[in-house]
Scaffold this motif. Structure first.
Motif, PDB file in Angstrom:
ATOM      1  N   SER A 254       0.109   8.607 -12.839  1.00 37.21           N
ATOM      2  CA  SER A 254       0.601   9.672 -11.964  1.00 37.21           C
ATOM      3  C   SER A 254       0.210   9.378 -10.528  1.00 37.21           C
ATOM      4  O   SER A 254      -0.671   8.547 -10.255  1.00 37.21           O
ATOM      5  CB  SER A 254       0.046  11.033 -12.388  1.00 37.21           C
ATOM      6  N   GLY A 255       0.839  10.107  -9.607  1.00 30.06           N
ATOM      7  CA  GLY A 255       0.573   9.920  -8.189  1.00 30.06           C
ATOM      8  C   GLY A 255      -0.785  10.408  -7.738  1.00 30.06           C
ATOM      9  O   GLY A 255      -1.113  10.285  -6.555  1.00 30.06           O
ATOM     10  N   GLU A 256      -1.590  10.947  -8.659  1.00 36.92           N
ATOM     11  CA  GLU A 256      -2.951  11.352  -8.279  1.00 36.92           C
ATOM     12  C   GLU A 256      -3.867  10.154  -8.078  1.00 36.92           C
ATOM     13  O   GLU A 256      -4.972  10.303  -7.531  1.00 36.92           O
ATOM     14  CB  GLU A 256      -3.512  12.328  -9.313  1.00 36.92           C
ATOM     15  N   SER A 257      -3.452   8.988  -8.541  1.00 35.77           N
ATOM     16  CA  SER A 257      -4.079   7.704  -8.220  1.00 35.77           C
ATOM     17  C   SER A 257      -5.536   7.611  -8.709  1.00 35.77           C
ATOM     18  O   SER A 257      -5.908   8.225  -9.718  1.00 35.77           O
ATOM     19  CB  SER A 257      -3.992   7.445  -6.712  1.00 35.77           C
ATOM     20  N   ASP A 258      -6.362   6.851  -7.995  1.00 37.63           N
ATOM     21  CA  ASP A 258      -7.733   6.562  -8.413  1.00 37.63           C
ATOM     22  C   ASP A 258      -8.682   7.669  -7.937  1.00 37.63           C
ATOM     23  O   ASP A 258      -8.248   8.752  -7.557  1.00 37.63           O
ATOM     24  CB  ASP A 258      -8.166   5.193  -7.882  1.00 37.63           C
TER      25      ASP A 258
END
Length: 653
Positions: A254-258
């Protein structure tokens, strides 16, 4: 089956609306209702906790169109995998529509920073069910991969207000083009809501492809401003023209990333459940995707979300099938990839999904991530091995004739590994990720400086070649040579067994100026330049599409066996011997096929002749009565340099 018998998300029942969200680790979840301006928070209501870790609330005054978001309370301790921060407004994972696109901002990554003014609000939506019809794509058809926004931004016939949207796909001029080249199904690159990677805004760039999702079900307002109605109407129009619709979905990350990424949805609701973490290290996100996180597709909560997403698009919009980005993630658990993963079994057993077209990109970057040929049937799989073999053959690498024959016959060496008798290949030569077909024959190396990463991004080994002096595309001889190579590649692709795929614009010579990772170029680098389309290439593609439909040998997906269906001969008409397959004495091959001709309704022989040499070669086809179907590729006496000829003769070989 989903984990609860009652639906999640916002469900309208008469004058009542039920809001429900699941979290195993949250201590409290608040439902936040907003004014129609999308800015003013009107009410914040604690949701009650039900069985199955579901937080829910039913309200009498939240009709269709109501804007809402969520706030989750609990421990904030990223080292323990806990990211609760009530200052963060969160998007419901089951949101069906959003009031605005996502935009990245540093506050989304900062604990305690209020984000209600940044985050899209979900809209209460009542979804009518679309008529569910059988899939309109067969496993031997032509898939047309479309990045929705670049596809029509410069289309001269599409009205300005429709350009770059899903609705533009239903424009008569667009449909006429699709039908002309024989498209069986359009495959739409991601149209669900996504957020820019955090390094892009400082560079003045934006993600134009959508492979960075946040809300799996919600359509991105930039691409589908008319919401589900726009998608449903477009699908219905394409169906009436005999064209299916496949959605490219991203369930791998998802675009919430690291850890330095945004908190906008799943991370803030239940990070420990939605994402994979290193064994015994709940604060360390597994990165089998190269995007900072990995969706935990083996967890029951996540499986339910994925299955409900697929069902939603089938029932609400009439979608015919799905392509899964980095699809190996869908079959992963703590032990690695499993072709008998529960999620696969649930997809294939679901009454609404079992007849859908399912296409896997069969790899990820994690341990054991390359799984070409190992997905369970009836999954089709992107065949990058055939892609590379065909590229290398036409580039001139070594002796590749055996690999070419294998790809043409359905890649049985790949798809018969588990006892399979049918090709599940989606054969392609160029896709969104990498060089365009024109750039493949025009550049030896990538040119990604515009991406702001000093040309470090994108693949380094593309099996590409520069047919002519690089940068001298105004020279007519160079342009002609490159067009000839593109025609040969297309003619090879259309002669392969099973499903084939081209990316929008490759049929008329689109270029990205050598950029092979143009995901962040929402500008003329990726926008299709319809005004400069090569009409000769379009005509070639249309002719190949007609030939593929004309001869029934390309129907179905069983492997060619060599027992009456195919024979392989040299350019002099003599059968291929062992020494011919193993040696380097010629740059040619003839594939002889037994088939029926739809124009005469009689049995016939079809010869597809390959000549990768840079000079014309003498040709002798066995038997009599041959007729050339692609005159530019040669005559009955010789096949042109760097070309693929198609010939037909009466009777069986």
């Amino acid at each position: 089956m989903t984990e609860t018998t009652r639906p999640l998300g916002a469900t309208v029942n008469g004058r009542w609306t039920r809001f429900a969200v699941r979290s195993q680790t949250a201590e409290r979840i608040d439902l936040c209702l907003f004014h129609a301006d999308g800015e003013t928070e009107l009410r914040r209501l604690p949701m009650g906790r039900e069985e199955g870790d579901v937080f829910a609330m039913t309200l009498p005054d939240a009709p269709v169109g109501t804007r809402y978001g969520l706030r989750a309370h609990g421990v904030y301790d990223p080292d323990r995998g806990l990211w609760f921060d009530p200052a963060k407004l969160l998007v419901d994972p089951y949101a069906l529509e959003l009031d605005r696109p996502f935009r990245h901002d540093a506050r989304l990554t900062q604990f305690g920073a209020e984000t209600a003014d940044l985050v899209p609000k979900a809209l209460v939506t009542k979804v009518p069910k679309a008529r569910v019809a059988p899939p309109r794509f067969s496993t031997d058809g032509l898939i047309y991969e479309v990045a929705v926004r670049p596809f029509t931004m410069l289309h001269p016939d599409v009205p300005d207000e429709q350009r770059g949207t899903v609705a533009a796909l239903a424009h008569p001029s667009v449909i006429a083009h699709l039908k002309r080249i024989g498209v069986s199904a359009v495959e739409l690159m991601p149209i669900t809501a996504w957020i820019d990677e955090r390094h892009l805004p400082p560079l003045g760039l934006t993600n134009g492809w959508g492979y960075n999702p946040v809300a799996f079900m919600a359509l991105d307002p930039r691409l589908v401003p008319g919401g589900l109605t726009e998608l449903r109407d477009t699908v219905a129009t394409l169906h009436r023209e005999g064209i299916g619709v496949i959605l490219d979905l991203v369930f791998n990350h998802s675009g919430e990333s690291d850890r330095q990424g945004a908190t906008v949805s799943m991370r803030g609701l239940d990070n420990a459940v939605y994402y994979r973490h290193a064994e015994g290290q709940p604060g360390q996100l597994v990165n089998d995707t190269g995007c900072g996180n990995t969706i935990a597709c083996d967890h029951p909560t996540v499986r339910s979300l994925i299955l409900d997403t697929l069902r939603h698009f089938v029932s609400a919009a009439g979608i015919d099938g799905f392509r899964f980005d980095l699809g190996s993630i869908l079959g992963r658990d703590a032990g690695g990839f499993r072709r008998d993963a529960t999620l696969f079994s649930e997809m294939l057993a679901d009454p609404l999904l079992k007849d859908c077209v399912l296409i896997a990109e069969p790899w990820d970057i994690g341990p054991g991530g390359y799984q070409l040929g190992h997905f369970p049937p009836p999954f089709l799989e992107w065949n990058d091995r055939a892609r590379d073999d065909i590229r290398r053959l036409w580039r001139g690498d070594g002796w590749m004739i055996g690999s070419l024959a294998g790809a043409l016959a359905g890649s049985s060496d790949i798809f018969a590994q588990h006892g399979g008798t049918q090709s599940r290949s989606v054969t392609f030569i160029a896709a969104h990720d990498g060089f365009t077909l024109r750039d493949l024959v025009s550049h030896s190396h990538k040119h990604n400086a515009a991406n702001g990463e000093d040309n470090r991004d994108g693949h380094n080994e593309n099996h590409s070649w520069n047919n002519g002096a690089e940068g001298a595309s105004d020279d007519s001889g160079i342009v002609s040579a490159r067009t000839r190579d593109v025609k040969a590649l297309l003619a090879t692709l259309f002669a392969t067994r099973g499903a084939i795929m081209i990316t929008a614009g490759d049929e008329f010579g689109r270029t990205q100026q050598g950029n092979n990772n143009a995901y962040c170029q929402d500008n003329p680098i990726t926008w299709l330049d319809w005004a400069s389309a090569d009409e000769a290439l379009i005509a070639q593609c249309a002719a190949l599409g007609e030939l593929r439909h004309r001869f029934d040998v390309f129907e179905g997906d069983s492997f060619f066996t060599g027992r009456g269906d195919v024979a392989w001969v040299r350019l002099d008409g003599k059968p291929m011997e062992v020494a011919d397959w193993e040696g380097e004495g010629t740059d040619g091959l003839v594939m002889l096929l037994s088939t029926r001709d739809a124009t005469t309704r009689k049995a016939c022989r079809l010869a597809v002749v390959f000549n990768r040499a840079h000079a014309a070669e003498a040709l002798t086809l066995p038997g009599k009565g041959w007729q050339s179907l692609l005159p530019d590729a040669g005559t009955l006496e010789e096949v042109s340099a760097r070309s693929v000829g198609w010939y037909v003769a009466p009777g069986r070989s």
